[in-house]
Design a protein around this motif. Structure first.
Motif, PDB file in Angstrom:
ATOM      1  N   CYS A 111       0.841  -1.311  -0.079  1.00 59.59           N
ATOM      2  CA  CYS A 111      -0.015   0.024  -0.026  1.00 59.59           C
ATOM      3  C   CYS A 111       0.948   1.425  -0.136  1.00 59.59           C
ATOM      4  O   CYS A 111       1.140   2.000   1.003  1.00 59.59           O
ATOM      5  N   PRO A 112       1.546   1.762  -1.120  1.00 65.03           N
ATOM      6  CA  PRO A 112       2.438   2.731  -1.184  1.00 65.03           C
ATOM      7  C   PRO A 112       1.690   4.304  -0.861  1.00 65.03           C
ATOM      8  O   PRO A 112       2.510   4.907  -0.654  1.00 65.03           O
ATOM      9  N   SER A 113       0.416   4.211  -0.933  1.00 63.34           N
ATOM     10  CA  SER A 113      -0.159   5.359  -0.535  1.00 63.34           C
ATOM     11  C   SER A 113      -0.120   5.764   0.883  1.00 63.34           C
ATOM     12  O   SER A 113      -0.377   6.699   1.218  1.00 63.34           O
ATOM     13  N   ILE A 114       0.520   4.936   1.920  1.00 63.26           N
ATOM     14  CA  ILE A 114       0.379   5.013   2.954  1.00 63.26           C
ATOM     15  C   ILE A 114       1.806   5.699   3.398  1.00 63.26           C
ATOM     16  O   ILE A 114       2.904   4.872   3.446  1.00 63.26           O
ATOM     17  N   THR A 115       2.137   6.802   3.190  1.00 65.69           N
ATOM     18  CA  THR A 115       3.264   7.732   3.431  1.00 65.69           C
ATOM     19  C   THR A 115       3.681   7.692   4.844  1.00 65.69           C
ATOM     20  O   THR A 115       2.981   7.232   5.882  1.00 65.69           O
TER      21      THR A 115
END
Length: 204
Positions: A111-115
């Motif tokens: 889940c790369p949108s979790i920064t």
């Protein structure tokens, strides 16, 4: 966190061709899909270590606990490695959350949108809420955090389909828990998700 040490748990499969990110294979092939998975895991661990000290992070491994990727991440970042237990996703999430005392959060590695900023925001929300969760666009969730064990959050949930989020939110309400949902996120499962991530990544 003041007074309590928050722990972050990451769930990751070993990047084995034909076993990891198989839905990317039509675009990337089995080897390419496995490599894509490895990239996602590296990205996830790097973001986690920007948000929290490495000694507050555990990477829970699956498929091949001795895979070189996990050794690489241990050497580079200093995170703790532990094997995921047997059982469904709910069992594995609950086991990680309860592996140490105090507040904890669990997230997947795809889940790369979790920064790192979003991880920090979730940790802050856990100061004042029983549960923190990041809903995912596909009907699941990318992160969940709790202060203590709530078995009902993970029992009889339809893991693997688009009703995971709605079922869990209903369970949160039924248990009378105060929850925060700081942002909606997306994960990488399908070819279009991979292309979306590639389009949004900063140039190296």
């Amino acid at each position: 966190m003041p007074g309590e040490t928050l722990h972050l748990h990451l769930l990751a499969k070993a990047p084995l061709p034909g076993r990891a990110k198989t839905r990317l294979a039509p675009l990337l092939g089995p080897e390419g899909a496995a490599d894509a998975h490895a990239q996602l895991v590296r990205h996830c661990v790097a973001n986690a270590c920007k948000a929290l000290p490495a000694d507050h992070i555990t990477l829970w491994t699956a498929l091949d606990h001795t895979h070189p990727l996990f050794g690489e991440l241990y050497e580079h970042f200093g995170v703790t490695l532990a094997p995921q237990p047997e059982g469904n996703l709910g069992t594995r999430i609950r086991h990680a959350l309860n592996s140490a005392s105090g507040p904890a959060m669990v997230m997947g590695s795809d889940c790369p949108s979790i920064t790192s900023d979003l991880i920090t925001a979730c940790a802050q929300q856990l100061h004042t809420h029983d549960v923190v969760m990041l809903p995912a666009e596909d009907g699941g969730y990318g992160l969940i955090g709790t202060h203590r064990d709530y078995p009902g959050l993970f029992e009889l949930i339809p893991w693997g389909n688009d009703r995971v989020l709605s079922a869990t939110r209903q369970r949160i309400e039924a248990l009378g828990l105060h929850a925060s949902y700081p942002a909606t996120v997306w994960d990488v499962d399908r070819p279009e998700d991979w292309q979306r991530w590639q389009a949004t990544r900063a140039p190296v």
